[in-house]
Design an enzyme around this catalytic site. Structure first.
Site, short mmCIF file in Angstrom:
data_model
loop_
_atom_site.label_atom_id
_atom_site.label_comp_id
_atom_site.label_asym_id
_atom_site.label_seq_id
_atom_site.Cartn_x
_atom_site.Cartn_y
_atom_site.Cartn_z
N HIS A 40 0.58 -1.21 -0.22
CA HIS A 40 0.26 0.13 0.23
C HIS A 40 1.04 1.43 -0.17
O HIS A 40 2.30 1.49 0.28
CB HIS A 40 -0.83 0.26 1.15
N GLU A 122 2.93 -1.35 4.43
CA GLU A 122 2.29 0.35 4.24
C GLU A 122 3.50 1.22 3.59
O GLU A 122 4.45 1.00 4.72
CB GLU A 122 1.43 1.30 4.67
N HIS A 160 -2.47 -3.16 -3.17
CA HIS A 160 -4.21 -2.80 -3.11
C HIS A 160 -4.82 -2.61 -3.67
O HIS A 160 -5.91 -2.71 -4.01
CB HIS A 160 -3.81 -1.28 -1.57
N ASP A 170 -3.64 2.87 -4.37
CA ASP A 170 -2.02 2.13 -4.10
C ASP A 170 -2.20 1.10 -4.40
O ASP A 170 -2.67 0.08 -4.18
CB ASP A 170 -2.32 2.43 -2.75
ZN LIG Z 1 -4.40 0.34 0.77
#
Ligand SMILES: [Zn+2]
Length: 190
Positions: A40, A122, A160, A170
């Site tokens: 992400h 992330e 994602h 993303d």
């Molecule tokens: Zn995401």
């Protein structure tokens, strides 16, 4: 030459990551094997880096009044297992053996609810700026450590946007999958 950082997974924790526990997780369904890695991007406010707001957001400690954008995400309870900052520093919010809340409604290879069986990473970033060299290096090292601990992941690494295509964009067009995959290949030879 890669940096002399080494990561390893012990009891669901990434050794080498700073631990910042998030309350936003629950148990994976019984018997579920971890078999997917989801990449992400996030930045708070969008396209601004540093400031520590992502960490606060994942801990339900973000002051919604600080920025107008924060009011649009007010009350959301989300998390990811890991966050890789622009500097390459790695933060862990949720134990890998627990179910983090990063994917939302999603499916991978026709299997729904990716949060049940995936690990979410992330990258501090956005859809309109390049990621840093440090982030690629560290992401590749962390991915190797995770795959060693959870071998069912193997080649199953998705964005994602791949698992929630109509909802999410993303890690975005600036994420260089080729660079990432080349680093992974390089590391598995060494
Ligand atoms: Zn995401």
């Amino acid at each position: 030459m890669s940096q002399a950082v080494s990561f390893a997974v012990q009891h669901g924790q990434l050794v080498g990551a700073r631990q910042i526990p998030s309350p936003n997780y629950n148990q994976r369904p019984e018997g579920t094997e971890i078999q997917l890695l989801v990449i992400h991007n996030i930045s708070l406010p969008p396209s601004q880096f540093g400031g520590g707001y992502i960490e606060q957001f994942f801990q339900n400690k973000l002051d919604w009044s600080v920025h107008p954008y924060f009011q649009t995400i007010e009350g959301m309870q989300v998390s990811a297992h890991l966050l890789i900052l622009r500097t390459g520093e790695v933060l862990q919010f949720v134990n890998f053996n627990d179910r983090a809340w990063h994917a939302g409604r999603s499916s991978y290879l026709a299997k729904a609810e990716c949060n049940d069986y995936s690990i979410g990473i992330e990258l501090e970033g956005c859809d309109d700026q390049a990621f840093t060299e440090a982030q690629y290096q560290i992401l590749a090292q962390v991915t190797q450590a995770i795959r060693a601990a959870y071998p069912k992941i193997g080649p199953h690494i998705a964005g994602h946007s791949d698992i929630a295509p109509r909802r999410k964009t993303d890690p975005g067009p600036y994420f260089e999958w080729q660079t990432f995959r080349a680093l992974l290949a390089e590391q598995s030879i060494n």
